[in-house]
Write an enzyme that holds these catalytic residues in place. Structure first.
Site, PDB file in Angstrom:
ATOM      1  CG  ASP A 197      -7.514  21.440 -17.182  1.00  0.00           C
ATOM      2  OD1 ASP A 197      -7.468  20.232 -16.935  1.00  0.00           O
ATOM      3  OD2 ASP A 197      -7.537  21.903 -18.333  1.00  0.00           O
ATOM      4  CD  GLU A 255      -3.902  18.123 -15.551  1.00  0.00           C
ATOM      5  OE1 GLU A 255      -4.082  17.033 -16.099  1.00  0.00           O
ATOM      6  OE2 GLU A 255      -4.258  19.195 -16.089  1.00  0.00           O
TER       7      GLU A 255
END
Ligand code: GLC
Length: 513
Positions: A197, A255
């Site tokens: 993330d 990401e």
């Protein structure tokens, strides 16, 4: 082919209205039949759920809401039996404000224990102003002031997202040591890798200089923003990669909301991430030049380091593509066409649960909204809940086999009766069967690798390319039908008559035998 399971919304086994891991385990046959190689599971670790799991209070345990650690073990075992790998979400940029580290830091007062996070004194008289002008990605200031143990307002802490998600201080070696423990904990347990993330976050520039453009739209991330993509992040990825090197079959996918090709490629150096999410195709309009440009740049970015390109049109943060491309029949036709474009391209693809059913975004009533974006924007931005509505599996009314209770965490619209898996399976031309065929053909034609393709002559409102191995993909974004290139038709996203491709459709062709 990675299939993203948003665990709250996939399948609910215990009737509390929220999806869970035994629910996922019970639907693994569906994923196998779809042709899924690996699952990417959004966070299932212990969390107060302020950002539905992206606020992690214990990174090495599964939240009881999802069934606890045993349920994850069962799900992984079931997936592995079917040859499906399982990757989890890793959240290294921040923790939950309920994490014991943060709780201890607030309780201890300035200094020592707070060094795991980014605490600063405020500006102005008595420090009433935040330390800089940074804004939260979810709206409002990126700083929140704490009440000190003596009862007075005191220091501020940084949170690039919700106030319940304090940013970690990556200059403190304890932070990496703990992340290494987390990585090993899960990979020793059989997890096949991680989606990382905010992989362009973590490192912060010294002195935390002000943003030049603090009025940037919510959930928008651009290059040249001091909050993200600081050079120091690459040392962190190198350290993470050293851990992965002990697990040679595991994959690290970042990401990375960075759009400059050279900057993006840095994350894909041989000693950093294996894969980086490239969001250009997702951001492209349904427009020939835009789509060509997105593909060219994504390939060029991967080519810099000889990495594998990645493609995605949907995830739990962005409006579903049926709606993005215009909604209704038109939006659905275009979404199917773009699926063929994406699945023709060389590299890894990420499919978001429900994409294969052609689900649209849902306009939820105000009272149902839960995304922190909705609250932090004071109701100006509706946030991401409309992309996260539970999957419709079977039956004629909500909750369509998702749960035993009709009281699901987000309401499912009754019109989705027409979109259930049960309804689509027997219809040869359903979106689900279209995806299944496309994925099967893609699987059989594993000969498209590398980072190049050949653009073929095309009318102005069309995109036509040939990939290594010979597959030709033609897309018509215009208002009139176009002639298909010569070849044997393998699959089309819409009706093809007399060798012409209708507006908003795509087709796959190969050389005639
Ligand atoms: C990522 C996630 C998003 C989450 C945010 C904060 O962008 O995809 O859902 O809210 O990080 O962790």
């Amino acid at each position: 082919m990675f299939y993203q399971v948003y665990p709250r919304s996939f399948a609910d086994s215990d009737g509390d209205g929220v999806g869970d891991l035994d629910g996922v385990a019970a639907r693994l046959d569906y994923l196998e039949q779809l042709g899924v190689d690996a699952i990417w599971l959004n966070p299932v670790t212990v969390s107060p759920m302020a950002d539905h799991g992206y606020d992690v209070a214990d990174p090495r345990d599964v939240d009881p809401l999802f069934g606890g650690l045993d349920a994850l073990d069962r799900m992984i075992a079931g997936a592995h039996q079917r040859g499906i790998k399982v990757t989890m979400d890793l959240v290294p940029n921040h923790t939950s404000s309920q994490h014991p580290w943060f709780q201890a830091g607030v309780a201890a007062g300035p200094g020592g224990q707070r060094e795991r996070y980014i605490f600063r004194d405020g500006r102005g008289a008595d420090g009433v102003l935040p330390p800089n002008n940074w804004v939260s990605v979810f709206g409002g200031p990126a700083w929140t002031r704490v009440i000190e143990p003596d009862g007075n307002p005191g220091q501020w802490y940084l949170h690039l997202f919700d106030a319940e998600q304090p940013d970690l201080n990556w200059d403190n070696p304890e932070v990496f040591d703990d992340l290494e423990k987390t990585l090993r904990f899960w990979m020793d347990r059989g997890v096949d890798g991680f989606r990382i993330d905010v992989a362009h976050g973590m490192a912060k520039p010294p002195g935390l200089p002000d943003m030049k453009n603090p009025n940037i739209g919510m959930l928008r991330l651009d290059d040249n923003d001091p909050r993200f993509n600081h050079e120091g992040v690459h040392d962190i990825h190198r350290a993470i990669r050293r851990v992965f090197n002990d697990y040679p079959d595991a994959v690290a996918i970042g990401e990375v909301w960075v759009f400059d090709n050279e900057q993006f490629a840095k994350y894909l150096r041989p000693d950093e991430l294996h894969l980086g999410f490239n969001f250009r195709l997702l951001r492209a309009e349904f427009d020939a030049a835009d789509i060509r440009d997105a593909i060219t740049n994504s390939l060029a970015a991967a080519a810099i380091e000889g990495a594998t390109p990645t493609w995605t049109l949907a995830n739990h943060d962005v409006e579903r593509e049926v709606t993005r491309y215009g909604g209704g029949e038109v939006g659905l036709a275009r979404a199917r066409a773009m699926a063929l474009v994406m699945l023709a391209l060389p590299g890894a693809v990420f499919v978001y649960n429900g994409q294969e059913l052609g689900l649209p975004n849902v306009e939820l009533p105000d009272g149902a909204l839960q995304d922190p974006v909705w609250f932090r924007s004071g109701g100006r931005e509706r946030g991401r809940d409309g992309v996260r509505v539970p999957m419709p599996w079977e039956g004629d009314e909500p909750p369509f086999g998702f749960s035993d209770t009709p009281d699901t965490w987000l309401p499912i619209p009754p019109e989705w009766a027409a979109l259930t898996v049960e309804r689509q399976l027997p219809e040869p031309d359903s979106t689900l069967n279209f995806w299944r065929r496309a994925l099967q053909l893609r699987h059989e034609r594993r000969d498209s690798t590398g980072t190049t393709l050949e653009w073929l002559d095309a009318p102005p409102d069309a995109v036509i390319f040939r990939v290594a191995g010979g597959l030709v993909c033609a897309l018509n974004v215009g208002a009139v039908p176009i002639d298909l290139p010569d070849g044997e038709l393998l699959l089309a996203s819409g009706p093809v008559d007399d060798g012409t491709l209708p507006p908003g459709a795509a087709a796959w062709l190969v050389k005639r035998p």
